[in-house]
Write an enzyme that holds these catalytic residues in place. Structure first.
Site, short mmCIF file in Angstrom:
data_model
loop_
_atom_site.label_atom_id
_atom_site.label_comp_id
_atom_site.label_asym_id
_atom_site.label_seq_id
_atom_site.Cartn_x
_atom_site.Cartn_y
_atom_site.Cartn_z
N HIS A 71 0.82 -1.20 0.00
CA HIS A 71 0.00 0.00 0.00
C HIS A 71 0.86 1.25 0.00
O HIS A 71 2.03 1.22 0.37
CB HIS A 71 -0.94 0.01 1.21
N CYS A 189 2.09 2.61 12.42
CA CYS A 189 3.09 2.26 11.41
C CYS A 189 3.36 3.51 10.57
O CYS A 189 2.59 4.47 10.63
CB CYS A 189 2.65 1.10 10.53
#
Length: 641
Positions: A71, A189
């Site tokens: 992603h 993250c």
């Protein structure tokens, strides 16, 4: 529900591949990107791939259980989209459990994706944690069936969330469970799209199985969600921080904190929860991560090797733009002539002087202070930055160079941590004075005094002693001399050993002996060239950031800017420095063996026309470059991306 975006709005039948042709990780990424591009979802598939690979460099998106979720957020994305791919045979994707990936969801978010889009992408990550849902996806026979299964699961989760919200209008401290265990957690993250929410979901599900009350705060792309309240933190037995980026830590002062990478929250939720219940962590005492034993050691402890590496990399990553930008600008100045930046030289050109002032006088002058400042800041937070910068400036001005900068950074960081502990007993009314007066005053003073009276003078003495030793050795074997000079050039790359060899070479030029400095320049070019070649030939040994730095290192090495190897040496000194020393020793020894000479003190490939025996000189440099690259490949482990 009407304001929410459904997964079906992002994943369409035309972006689904039920049988991937790819057999490798990169081929799978290319196939999914091509699918998005073919359906008009992208401005540039090349730019999206760069963004996807940059995210992979931060940590593999192969999360285990047969799932990969590559992603990225990028301006290359025209329309927020999801591409799905299925591989029955499976593809090696550097997954966390070392198993092949079968289900691929590529998430392509626009550079300014709104909150609704990001929440929908997070929901997909949560859905994939359900084993029965994954099994259903593995058996679909059409794109329409895949979308029906996903839509049904999405509706089920959204209805459950609404029901839960209706039962919890007022959020307070978590309710005690029969076990009496209460834990809070934070997940984060770097991109905040997938791993943040998967770690949160894995922890919540395992906590429910274990009868543990758990609240998880997520730090995602759309901001902080489900923020922990002071009451919840106070009531918790421990705090789990599963994050690959900075999160707010000061609220956890006095609590047992367990710090781990976000991937560990996905893969080992049970182990983390057990540690939290048993309070097997460190009690957080304030900025900089100063902790007190509360159980077994934890990764958040500043003395842990992972913490040392994190501090070092914080300095290196912030120093890198100065090395790259400044080095290229210096190289450009040589195009006007090796001494064209000197006003009294016949070849003087004002633009060459401007380039040298920018590259060497400014960018390179800031390189060591920035290295030290950000190492200290990583250790002691913002109060460490000013003492680290000052210590780094003293290292640069005293000639202790790169090694002096490393010492200054860690010295300033840990001195400020000591100050924090020493000043912690002052009355609370003085707390506001600490960051604006006490920390900078005593931090800069103590760091400066140690650098001036303890660090700088011994390194200067070492430099003087080395120069004298080299002069005596010049009467001996020329090949050994060249090899020793070469190894010194690569040992500290701008520090006292490097400067001693360079000064010796200049002295020999003044005496009419042009051989030693030729060996010195060959050896100084070899470290960045060798590491650049290694990043080209042995890609798995380097992170994505290092591969990019390797491209620039070709130019820096060719321009005799040894500092181009510093980011690699700082990140992995025990393997890189021996490799560069051997390659530079070979280059220096061969240069002396071939009888090469150099009348100019600097210049790299730009002074090839004035080098004696230039053909064999190139052979010496290339041989040393190849030796360096091969040694790096032999010694370095594969990079963890």
């Amino acid at each position: 529900m009407s304001t929410r975006i459904r997964i079906g709005d992002l994943l369409r039948e035309e972006t689904i591949i039920l049988s991937l042709a790819a057999q490798t990780k990169e081929a799978a990424l290319d196939e999914l990107i091509d699918k998005l591009d073919q359906t008009g979802r992208l401005h540039s598939k090349e730019e999206l791939k760069k963004a996807i690979l940059a995210r992979e460099a931060l940590g593999s998106t192969g999360i285990g259980e047969g799932i990969a979720i590559p992603h990225a957020k990028s301006a290359a994305v025209k329309t927020p989209s999801i591409a799905f791919g299925f591989s029955r045979e499976g593809i090696d994707f550097d997954s966390l459990d070392n198993q092949k990936a079968h289900l691929f969801f590529m998430i392509a978010a626009t550079d300014h994706a709104n909150q609704a889009h990001l929440e929908t992408l997070a929901l997909l990550s949560e859905m994939l944690m359900d084993e029965s849902f994954r099994r259903q996806l593995m058996t679909v026979e059409s794109a329409a069936e895949l979308l029906r299964i996903i839509t049904a699961k999405e509706l089920e989760i959204r209805q459950a969330e609404e029901g839960e919200a209706g039962n919890q209008e007022n959020e307070g401290a978590p309710t005690e469970t029969p076990t009496g265990a209460t834990v809070v957690a934070v997940t984060a993250c770097p991109t905040g799209i997938a791993h943040t929410y998967m770690a949160a979901d894995a922890l919540k599900k395992k906590a429910e199985e274990m009868g543990i009350t758990l609240k998880v705060e997520t730090n995602g792309s759309s901001g902080v969600k489900n923020r922990l309240t002071p009451e919840e933190i106070e009531a918790a037995s421990a705090v789990i921080v599963a994050a690959d980026k900075q999160v707010e830590m000061e609220r956890f002062v006095g609590k047992v904190v367990i710090e781990v990478p976000v991937a560990e929250g996905i893969r080992q939720p049970e182990a983390l929860l057990n540690r939290a219940v048993k309070q097997e962590g460190k009690r957080y005492q304030g900025k900089g991560g100063q902790t007190q034993k509360a159980g077994e050691s934890a990764e958040g402890d500043g003395s842990h090797p992972f913490a040392f590496y994190k501090h070092l990399m914080n300095g290196v990553s912030n120093m890198l733009p100065f090395v790259v930008g400044g080095g290229i600008i210096i190289a450009l100045s040589f195009m006007f002539g090796i001494k064209a930046f000197e006003p009294n030289d016949p070849s003087f050109h004002p633009l060459a002087k401007a380039l040298m002032d920018i590259g060497s006088g400014s960018a390179f002058a800031l390189m060591i202070p920035v290295l030290a400042g950000f190492i200290a800041m990583s250790i002691a937070d913002r109060p460490g930055f000013a003492p680290g910068m000052v210590g780094g400036m003293l290292a640069a001005s005293s000639g202790s160079g790169f090694l002096g900068g490393l010492i200054a950074g860690f010295l300033a960081g840990y001195l400020v941590l000591g100050l924090k502990k020493a000043l912690s007993k002052l009355p609370p009314s003085l707390d506001s004075l600490k960051p604006v007066l006490l920390y900078p005053l005593f931090g800069i003073l103590l760091t400066g005094l140690v650098m001036v009276f303890v660090i700088s003078e011994p390194l200067a003495a070492v430099n003087t002693a080395l120069t004298g030793w080299l002069k005596n050795m010049n009467q001996g074997n020329a090949i050994i001399l060249g090899a020793v000079l070469g190894a010194m050039m690569a040992f500290d790359m701008g520090g006292p050993f490097n400067k001693a060899a360079f000064t010796f070479g200049i002295a020999m030029i003044a005496e009419g002996n042009l051989g030693p400095h030729a060996a010195i320049m060959a050896a100084g070019m070899t470290p960045p060239l060798g590491l650049a070649l290694a990043t080209t030939l042995f890609k798995k040994k380097f992170t994505q950031e290092e591969k990019q730095a390797g491209k620039t290192a070709y130019l820096l090495g060719a321009s005799f800017i040894t500092e181009g190897a510093i980011p690699f040496a700082a990140a992995d000194p025990t393997r890189v420095i021996p490799s560069t020393m051997l390659g530079s020793a070979v280059a220096g020894g061969l240069s002396m063996f071939f009888g090469c000479t150099l009348p100019a003190p600097h210049g790299g490939v730009f002074v090839l026309p004035v080098i004696g025996n230039a053909g064999m000189y190139i052979v010496a440099i290339l041989t040393g470059t190849v030796v360096t690259a091969l040694m790096v490949n032999l010694l370095k482990k594969e990079a963890v991306n």
